[in-house]
Structures are given as C-alpha cells and as structure tokens.
Design an enzyme around this catalytic site. Structure first.
Site, PDB file in Angstrom:
ATOM      1  N   LYS A  92       0.893  -1.091   0.066  1.00  0.00           N
ATOM      2  CA  LYS A  92       0.189   0.172  -0.046  1.00  0.00           C
ATOM      3  C   LYS A  92       0.715   1.231  -0.019  1.00  0.00           C
ATOM      4  CE  LYS A  92      -3.933   2.181   2.665  1.00  0.00           C
ATOM      5  NZ  LYS A  92      -4.633   2.515   3.737  1.00  0.00           N
ATOM      6  N   LYS A 130      -2.002  -1.720  -3.736  1.00  0.00           N
ATOM      7  CA  LYS A 130      -2.924  -0.341  -3.573  1.00  0.00           C
ATOM      8  C   LYS A 130      -2.005   0.936  -3.892  1.00  0.00           C
ATOM      9  CE  LYS A 130      -6.431   1.827  -0.868  1.00  0.00           C
ATOM     10  NZ  LYS A 130      -7.200   1.875   0.611  1.00  0.00           N
TER      11      LYS A 130
END
Length: 326
Positions: free
Chosen positions: A199, A251
């Site tokens: 992320k 992400k």
C-alpha cells in the site's frame, strides 16, 4: 517482396467482435469484483461524496440495499468501511461491539449471507481524531506495536460480528501475524485475511478522505510505501505470506501495474488490487467533461488491472461494471 506479402496478418484475429471475443487473452468476470462501501453513523439518508460522483456514504438501510444489489449483479464481495460520529485518539469505536462498522457487518451478513464475501477494513484511520492508521507515540509518530494490540482487538470484534474476511490496511510491521494469532485464539480460524501487502503513500487518496470524513493531520509516509520502490513490495509479500495472509493486495492499482505484475508472478495466494478513489475520480471527471468515453474507459482500466495479474479488483464501479459484462 513477393506478391503474397504480407502473408502473416494479425488483423485476421481482430476482424469482428466475435473473433476478438474468441481470442481475448484477458477476461473480466463480475465474481472477480469487490465493491468498497461506506456506512456512516447518524445520518438518515445516503450522503453523496462530491469528489466521487455516484458514490455515497450509506445509512445502514441503504447499505443493506446496496449489498443485495451487488449480490444480484454477481459481484464477488463487498468491503465495508465504518464512519463513526465520535472519534478519539485510540479509535475506540473501532473495537466497540456496537460500533457502526460492526453493526454494518451484521446487517450485511444477515441480508446476503454467503452470496457475497463480506469483508471489513481493519484499520484505525476512520476512528481516530488524528486520522492516522494507528496509536500515536509521545513524539507524534505512529507507535507500531501499540497499534498491533488495537488491530488484534478489532479483528476479534469484527469476526464476532460475522465478517468473512478482514482487510488490514494500516501497513504496520507484523500486523498479519498478530491478527492471525488473535483470530485463532478467539476461535475464528475460519475468518480469512486479505493483506494490504503493498500500500503506497499515494497522492490519489484525496477523495477517499472525503468519503471517510478523515481527520488526518500530516501524512502517512512513515508507514505506507514510497512510490519510488517496487522491490520493497516483494519483501512485504514475503513477510505477509510467512505471517499467514490468505490473499494479498496492491494499492493503488493503475499507477502500480508494474508492482502488481511482480507480486502476481511471485505470489502463491490470490492477488487483489484496489482501484482507488483518485483513479475513479479522474475517470469520472474526464468523462463528465466529454474528454473520454466513460464506459469504455471503465472496462479498459479494469482489464488493464486484470491483465497485470489481479485476480480480484476492488472498484467503486463493481456493480455497474458487472452489468456491462453480462
């Protein structure tokens, strides 16, 4: 050149829609899509999110309806985010059995059962008054290990509410192992973990912060990954797998397709990607101005993510895209 040149003609396999469909290398299916959904405490009707046209902060009732709609569309899962009325320094509402997220989990599970995989965000940022993903130390930084203790509590509370899969998104070192241990010790061995493995500290989370009424002060660069680094994602993958992750995620999606490809090539477990709020908002804004074809662009972005190796895609277009694919 001979009179027969060119005798190799790739265009033969592009000649009609039926031929193109027959030889397509990458296919999208509604069951591969996951719908992120926001539920807000204390509102009586859905509240539109200005930077994400078509997306709302749900009431508990409208969330139930959205979950049914997603199930009927053939979408594979729903990821729930809870927005409490009251926040504090340690995110107490995140571990309140009667907190908005836990209520939403129970509501959705009761409404759709196993027709959708019901997932929940396991992070403190929606619940803290400072907006960070963890507990703050005296120096103002995020205390990794104190945060892990809170994540363990959150995991058990969400499991007791009936969630099928938790999504730890805070990027704390050791979070998967602590959550797995807490779930198992509480008798929730069947609850799976979708690890937010890579992320990144992206500039594209702005609309999401509106969506969750974020109180963030500062940034998250000390715990989310540096956008300059790809190899680091493979180290995170190795750690998450060793700690017991059932699925892993990259992400954002569209700006990190290279990372997604590397993770997909290395991972023995299913790989997901999150098409985040800023990616959604950019397409919607360009389409609203007539600069791009909206539906074609939606499917092209999802296809690119699938082609790069994602087996599941979290996208705010999940239900709409599912209808396009039928």
């Amino acid at each position: 050149m001979s009179a027969e040149f060119p005798y190799v003609r790739p265009r033969r396999l592009r000649s009609t829609p039926a031929v193109r469909r027959l030889v397509a290398e990458t296919r999208l299916h509604p069951a591969e899509l996951i719908l992120p959904a926001f539920v807000r405490e204390g509102i009586t009707e859905p509240k539109p999110i200005s930077s994400m046209p078509g997306v709302v902060q749900h009431t508990r009732d409208s969330l139930r309806k959205a979950a049914v709609e997603a199930a009927e569309a053939g979408v594979g899962g729903i990821m729930l985010f809870g927005l409490p009325e009251v926040k504090d320094a340690v995110g107490s509402e995140g571990t309140n059995p009667e907190g908005i997220l836990q209520q939403a989990i129970r509501d959705v599970v009761a409404e759709v059962g196993d027709r959708l995989v019901v997932m929940s965000d396991l992070c403190l940022d929606e619940f803290t008054d400072h907006g960070h993903c963890g507990v703050l130390a005296e120096d103002g930084g995020v205390d990794n290990d104190a945060t892990l203790a809170r994540y363990a509590e959150m995991a058990v509370v969400q499991a007791e509410a009936g969630v099928h899969m938790v999504g730890p998104s805070g990027m704390m070192d050791g979070q998967i192992a602590v959550i797995r241990r807490a779930l198992d010790e509480a008798g929730h061995q069947g609850v799976a973990i979708l690890a937010y493995t890579a992320k990144y500290a992206s500039a594209l989370y702005g609309p999401f912060r509106e969506a969750v009424n974020s109180s963030l002060k500062g940034d998250r660069k000390t715990y989310q990954q540096d956008p300059a680094n790809a190899r680091e994602a493979l180290r995170e993958l190795e750690l998450d797998l060793a700690e017991g992750a059932d699925m892993v995620m990259v992400k954002p999606a569209m700006l990190y397709l290279d990372v997604l490809r590397q993770v997909a090539d290395a991972s023995p477990v299913p790989v997901s990607a999150y098409q985040i709020s800023g990616e959604y908002a950019m397409v919607e804004a360009a389409a609203a101005n007539g600069w791009i074809e909206r539906e074609r662009t939606i499917l092209e972005t999802l296809t690119s993510i699938r082609r790069a190796g994602a087996e599941q895609i979290l996208t705010y277009w999940a239900v709409e895209a599912a209808a396009m694919l039928k």
